[in-house]
Design a protein around this motif. Sequence first.
Motif, PDB file in Angstrom:
ATOM      1  N   ASN A 138      36.273  72.037 -19.826  1.00 55.91           N
ATOM      2  CA  ASN A 138      34.925  72.563 -19.984  1.00 55.91           C
ATOM      3  C   ASN A 138      34.020  72.218 -18.818  1.00 55.91           C
ATOM      4  O   ASN A 138      32.905  72.707 -18.745  1.00 55.91           O
TER       5      ASN A 138
ATOM      6  N   ARG B 247      37.412  76.995 -17.958  1.00 54.54           N
ATOM      7  CA  ARG B 247      37.340  77.193 -19.404  1.00 54.54           C
ATOM      8  C   ARG B 247      37.706  78.629 -19.750  1.00 54.54           C
ATOM      9  O   ARG B 247      38.456  78.886 -20.699  1.00 54.54           O
ATOM     10  N   LEU B 248      37.187  79.573 -18.971  1.00 51.30           N
ATOM     11  CA  LEU B 248      37.505  80.973 -19.226  1.00 51.30           C
ATOM     12  C   LEU B 248      38.990  81.223 -19.025  1.00 51.30           C
ATOM     13  O   LEU B 248      39.619  81.966 -19.796  1.00 51.30           O
TER      14      LEU B 248
ATOM     15  N   GLU C 267      40.736  79.980 -22.077  1.00 49.35           N
ATOM     16  CA  GLU C 267      40.555  80.879 -23.217  1.00 49.35           C
ATOM     17  C   GLU C 267      41.406  82.129 -23.059  1.00 49.35           C
ATOM     18  O   GLU C 267      42.001  82.615 -24.034  1.00 49.35           O
TER      19      GLU C 267
ATOM     20  N   GLN D  61      44.834  81.283 -24.037  1.00 54.38           N
ATOM     21  CA  GLN D  61      44.988  81.253 -25.495  1.00 54.38           C
ATOM     22  C   GLN D  61      45.090  82.660 -26.052  1.00 54.38           C
ATOM     23  O   GLN D  61      45.942  82.942 -26.914  1.00 54.38           O
ATOM     24  N   VAL D  62      44.236  83.556 -25.590  1.00 55.74           N
ATOM     25  CA  VAL D  62      44.285  84.940 -26.079  1.00 55.74           C
ATOM     26  C   VAL D  62      45.642  85.545 -25.770  1.00 55.74           C
ATOM     27  O   VAL D  62      46.252  86.225 -26.609  1.00 55.74           O
TER      28      VAL D  62
END
Lengths: 273, 219
Positions: free
Chosen positions: B123, B129-130, B133, B136-137
Amino acid sequence: MSFQDIEAGRPFSSRRGLMNGKQDPTQAVAAGIFQINTAVSTFQRLVNTLGTPKDTPDLREKLHKTRLHIGQLVKDTSAKLKQASDIDHHAEVNASKKIADAKLAKDFQAVLKEFQKAQRLAAERETAYTPFVPQAVLPSSYTASEVDVGSDKSPEQRALLVESRRQEVLFLDNEIAFNEAIIEEREQGIQEIQQQIGEVNEIFKDLAVLVHEQGAMIDDIGSNIENSHAATAQAKSQLAKASKTQRSNSSLTCLLLVIFGIVLLIVIIVLAA
Amino acid sequence: MGILYALVGRGSVVLAEFSGTTTNASAIARQILEKTPGNNDMHVSYSQDRYIFHVKRTDGLTVLCMADDTAGRRIPFAFLEDIHQKFVRTYGRAVHSAQPYGMNEEFSRILSQQMEYYSSDPNADRINRLKGEMSQVRNVMIENIDKVLDRGDRLELLVDKTANMQGNTFRFRKQARRFRSTVWWRNVKLTIALIVVLLVIVYVVLAFVCHGPALPSCF
């Protein structure tokens, strides 16, 4: 007598006019040049203060007003000098007065040249520095000189200015290199994110294709089940009819057996008798 | 790993420092402080073996950190900016008149926390962080693809079974129709037999009543 009277009248009038016109412009030009000298000295002193801790917006404003004042003085003195020069050309005056006017013109030119030099220096420093800097950004520094030796210090000040400019350019180059490195690294991160988004896009497309194919499969399953349901219903009705026919068959079979029994009984009775 | 060493100084005076590992970073940092004279704002990076020293000077206060070359520049300089703000907010004007190592006792803990944060927490950087994410997606979508493929396999089995069921029900209907026909014909035969038997009985009775097989008395 009349001739003498006419001649005597004209020279007297001409002499008095010359005396009045000639003295006023020359003295006015001298006074103007003196004032311009004083103003240019003040201007140079203000210019020397640029780039020092005393550099303030008030100083800039004063510098601007002084420049305007000098411009006005130069305009007035130039007009008076032209007037004096015209009088010199039109009337017969002695050589000493001509020499004095020429000297005044030369002084005026020198003062103008000095003012232009100071003005150029002021312009350079005004662009190089900003008032009220919290700290000296450039490593080179010099103290403001109150002595009015602008022409002597000009080469040194110009060299210092060039050095300051070079240092500033180096500093900006470092900042540009640093920012470019940061931007390149950020671009690389964004490129990776874009690549991952592209992969997720591909995955979504594949998922759509699979779901569409499975939709067709589910349609097949539905039609199969509907056909099975219809066939089962028809078979059920056929079996119901068969069941009814079979019940009728049972009745007919019983009836036949009963008839055979009666016939057999009658035959036995007849034979016994 | 990310940031290994951090230092806050004024000119060539060290005010606070923290070292995450046992290296010679402290000596090199002092050399860098002495090698960068002046008081102007700047951002520079010096490389040494596998490590890079990032230096940021603002308002006469120098913040320095050592990071390995995989950390890039964005995270170390974000760390330097953060440390500078915390230091100025904590000590204010005292920075300009402090003694060497005057803030080291309490600020080195903050240096340690921030080094840990910027080294391991994704973070700390919005792009990282993006990126996490999006990873994860992507993983979730790959799982979804696997589940949909399993569903497809089971749907294929279901298609086969329903096709079999359809065939069986068609065969069942045909056999039911044949059975109904058989039973019907048997019913027809029994009816005919019954009629024949009745006719025979009537004939026999008439023969007895008319006194002969040819029925002479009745006609």
